[in-house]
Write a protein that holds these residues in place. Structure first.
Motif, short mmCIF file in Angstrom:
data_model
loop_
_atom_site.label_atom_id
_atom_site.label_comp_id
_atom_site.label_asym_id
_atom_site.label_seq_id
_atom_site.Cartn_x
_atom_site.Cartn_y
_atom_site.Cartn_z
N PRO A 54 7.51 -19.17 7.43
CA PRO A 54 7.09 -17.79 7.26
C PRO A 54 7.70 -16.95 8.39
CG PRO A 54 5.21 -19.29 7.39
CD PRO A 54 6.40 -20.05 7.82
N PRO A 55 8.14 -15.73 8.08
CA PRO A 55 8.70 -14.90 9.14
C PRO A 55 7.64 -14.70 10.22
CG PRO A 55 8.29 -13.60 7.15
CD PRO A 55 8.02 -15.03 6.81
N GLY A 79 -3.28 -21.37 24.37
CA GLY A 79 -3.00 -20.02 23.89
C GLY A 79 -3.59 -19.80 22.51
N LEU A 80 -3.99 -18.56 22.29
CA LEU A 80 -4.69 -18.24 21.04
C LEU A 80 -3.77 -18.17 19.84
CD1 LEU A 80 -7.28 -15.48 22.00
CD2 LEU A 80 -7.69 -17.85 21.40
N ASP A 81 -2.45 -18.10 20.08
CA ASP A 81 -1.54 -17.91 18.96
C ASP A 81 -0.95 -19.22 18.46
OD1 ASP A 81 -0.08 -18.50 21.19
OD2 ASP A 81 1.58 -17.14 20.70
N LEU A 82 -1.51 -20.36 18.92
CA LEU A 82 -0.92 -21.65 18.58
C LEU A 82 -1.80 -22.44 17.61
CD1 LEU A 82 1.46 -23.71 19.75
CD2 LEU A 82 -0.58 -24.89 20.54
N ALA A 83 -1.15 -23.04 16.62
CA ALA A 83 -1.83 -23.98 15.73
C ALA A 83 -1.00 -25.25 15.68
CB ALA A 83 -1.97 -23.38 14.33
N ALA A 84 -1.58 -26.34 15.20
CA ALA A 84 -0.84 -27.60 15.14
C ALA A 84 -1.20 -28.35 13.87
CB ALA A 84 -1.15 -28.45 16.37
N VAL A 85 -0.18 -28.94 13.25
CA VAL A 85 -0.39 -29.70 12.02
C VAL A 85 0.42 -30.98 12.12
CG1 VAL A 85 -0.01 -29.75 9.53
CG2 VAL A 85 -0.69 -27.62 10.63
N PHE A 94 -1.26 -16.36 13.50
CA PHE A 94 -0.73 -17.27 14.51
C PHE A 94 0.78 -17.08 14.61
CE2 PHE A 94 -4.80 -18.93 13.48
CZ PHE A 94 -5.27 -19.42 14.68
N ARG A 95 1.31 -17.25 15.82
CA ARG A 95 2.73 -17.01 16.02
C ARG A 95 3.51 -18.29 16.31
NH1 ARG A 95 2.17 -14.01 13.23
NH2 ARG A 95 1.57 -11.84 13.40
N ARG A 96 2.81 -19.36 16.70
CA ARG A 96 3.50 -20.62 16.99
C ARG A 96 2.74 -21.76 16.30
NH1 ARG A 96 3.19 -21.90 22.84
NH2 ARG A 96 1.14 -20.94 22.66
N CYS A 97 3.52 -22.72 15.79
CA CYS A 97 2.86 -23.87 15.17
C CYS A 97 3.64 -25.14 15.47
CB CYS A 97 2.74 -23.66 13.67
SG CYS A 97 1.82 -24.99 12.88
N VAL A 98 2.93 -26.13 16.00
CA VAL A 98 3.55 -27.43 16.26
C VAL A 98 3.53 -28.21 14.96
CG1 VAL A 98 3.55 -29.44 17.78
CG2 VAL A 98 2.50 -27.30 18.55
N ARG A 119 0.13 -24.73 4.23
CA ARG A 119 -0.58 -24.65 5.52
C ARG A 119 0.07 -23.62 6.42
NH1 ARG A 119 -3.37 -30.19 6.04
NH2 ARG A 119 -2.32 -31.41 4.47
N LEU A 120 1.41 -23.64 6.46
CA LEU A 120 2.09 -22.70 7.34
C LEU A 120 1.86 -21.26 6.88
CD1 LEU A 120 5.41 -24.62 8.04
CD2 LEU A 120 3.42 -24.40 9.52
#
Ligand code: ATP
Ligand code: MG
Ligand code: ZN
Length: 467
Positions: A445-446, A396-402, A429-433, A420-421
């Protein structure tokens, strides 16, 4: 000069390794076929270089003009910086061009070294500084054409087309510019050295002379060094230890963006990068590199995940892509932008701890934009993009991971997570692992959903599980 012994020495043209005999592979940089024979006159101690240093000081007698000073008496204005007028370059230099410094700008042919330095000359001459541009590669007409391309020159810039170092250093001494550009060091030659222009001995000798000029006359000198893959021309690496600052221009010559990276800086940190875009009228600064690096991401495509790395003081987002296919013959591994060994380790962790049998597959990993992700914080995004390709399910395009991945598959916390967040959220981006460990200190972040995970298995289950 007393009986100097004429010997020939072999130099690695890539790193400058010196050897008495020819070798196929360089023990210094492990490149093949880089040794070239150069006639070298081993001078008595103090002769050649001594003459040069005294000449640079302007005294034919060789009397040194340097004096001993108490540290406290040294005025801080001697360490003054001038802005180059290019924000991204100032950033990489550590806040501007240091007076009396020698800076080496290396890069592949055609990447934009001359363009960048011509822009520096334009900006700095407009502020009233005296600028001298020495070219050993191009005619005055060619330089004029490039200058017209990048815009109007308000100040005065002087030009010299010359390759003889003695003439160049005489010109610099009589003209006394504030800023001097030498394009390129490989075209300069000194009659003191008998080997050909571009050889290791020549470029070192020339750099030595320029260093003396910079320090004694307090001139900021930029030298251009071509990165050559093969041939008889010494690369800029052989000069790294001699100069104050080393910057490399990286990036795909066919794409429009360029990355300027500091690898050595006596006056600042080396982990800053500058990002530029090559347009009609020269190089322009890219203030938001993440936005540029994320343009054109394909939708619903498996094998891509966005990572966030810190370059200097800036968080930068980049997409890691992976392509994992069953191997037809021997499993192949290629990685571009991620360290090869790191990629191999992550594949092994996925196999053993993530439960995905990737070991029998060809795996190709690529970071978009020619960026190199050497920070472990990019591990989790790399692992997820590999898993996504292997399972053939998009993230999905709204996901990032750190997160950093350890050998037992655990996800470890990373530094500067809040910055980073914030950047990840800013770019939509709306989701981050993220690593589950240490999540209490996080300022969320809201509008950004955080997915804390403890290990690789949990990460895969959280974002790639089948509905
Ligand atoms: N009109 C133009 N519009 C956009 N880009 C251009 C234009 N003219 C030249 N360029 C870009 O500028 C690059 C050449 O820049 P420059 O001469 O500064 O490079 P260089 O690193 O000094 O190369 P060399 O190693 O040949 O000295 C070209 O590769 C091209 O990408
Ligand atoms: Mg050039
Ligand atoms: Zn070498």
């Amino acid at each position: 000069m007393a009986k100097a012994k004429q010997t020939s020495v072999y130099f690695c043209q890539s790193c400058g390794y010196e050897s008495a005999k020819w070798m196929g592979q360089c023990p210094g940089c492990h490149e093949w076929n880089t040794f070239v024979e150069e006639p070298v006159v081993k001078a008595d101690p103090g002769s050649a270089s001594f003459r040069i240093s005294s000449a640079a000081k302007g005294g034919a007698s060789g009397k040194a003009l340097s004096e001993i000073t108490s540290l406290n008496d040294v005025s801080l204005s001697e360490g003054k910086r001038d802005s180059s007028g290019i924000a991204e370059l100032d950033r990489v230099l550590g806040g501007g061009v240091m007076k009396g410094s020698l800076t080496l700008i290396g890069g592949d042919p055609g990447i934009g070294k001359s363009t960048l330095l011509l822009q520096v000359c334009r900006n700095m001459s407009a502020t009233g500084l005296k600028v001298l541009y020495v070219s050993g590669e191009e005619s005055k007409a060619q330089i004029r054409m490039r200058a017209d391309r990048i815009g109007k020159f308000e100040g005065e810039m002087k030009l010299l087309c010359e390759t003889d170092l003695d003439i160049v250093s005489d010109a610099v001494r009589s003209d006394k510019p504030d800023i001097c550009v030498i394009d390129s060091i490989q075209t300069m030659y000194s009659t003191e050295v008998s080997s050909a222009p571009g050889s290791v001995s020549q470029v070192r000798e020339s750099t030595q002379v320029l260093m003396q000029l910079a320090k004694v006359l307090n001139i900021s000198i930029f030298i251009v060094g071509h990165v050559t893959k093969e041939g008889m021309v010494a690369g800029p690496r052989v000069l790294e230890h001699m100069v104050d600052t080393v910057l490399y221009f990286e990036g795909d010559r066919h794409a429009s963006y360029r990355i300027l990276r500091g690898v050595k800086n006596r006056f600042g940190s080396t982990n800053e990068i500058g990002v530029f875009e090559m347009v009609d009228n020269g190089l322009v600064c890219v203030e938001n590199p993440s936005e540029m690096l994320l343009i054109g991401r394909p939708e619903n495509c498996p094998g891509a995940c966005v990572a966030c790395v810190i370059e200097g003081t800036r968080p930068i987002l980049a997409e890691v892509q992976a392509l994992v296919t069953p191997a037809a013959y021997n499993a192949a591994r290629r990685s571009n932008g991620v360290d090869y060994n790191r990629a191999a380790m992550l594949l092994a962790v996925l196999e053993k701890r993530g439960g995905l049998s990737v070991s029998g597959c060809d795996a190709y990993i690529n970071v978009i934009g020619g960026l190199t992700l050497d920070e472990p914080a990019a591990d989790l995004a790399t692992v997820l993009s590999i898993a996504s390709s292997f399972l053939d399910r998009p993230l999905g395009l709204d996901l990032a991971a750190v997160g950093e991945v350890g050998l037992s598959g655990e996800i470890r916390s990373v530094s500067m997570l809040n910055q980073r967040l914030a950047e990840i959220s800013r770019l939509g981006f709306r989701r981050c692992v993220i690593p589950a460990h240490g999540r209490n200190e996080i300022k969320r972040p809201p509008e950004l959903e955080l997915i804390p995970v403890r290990n690789v298995g949990e990460a895969i289950a959280a974002v790639l599980k089948r509905e």
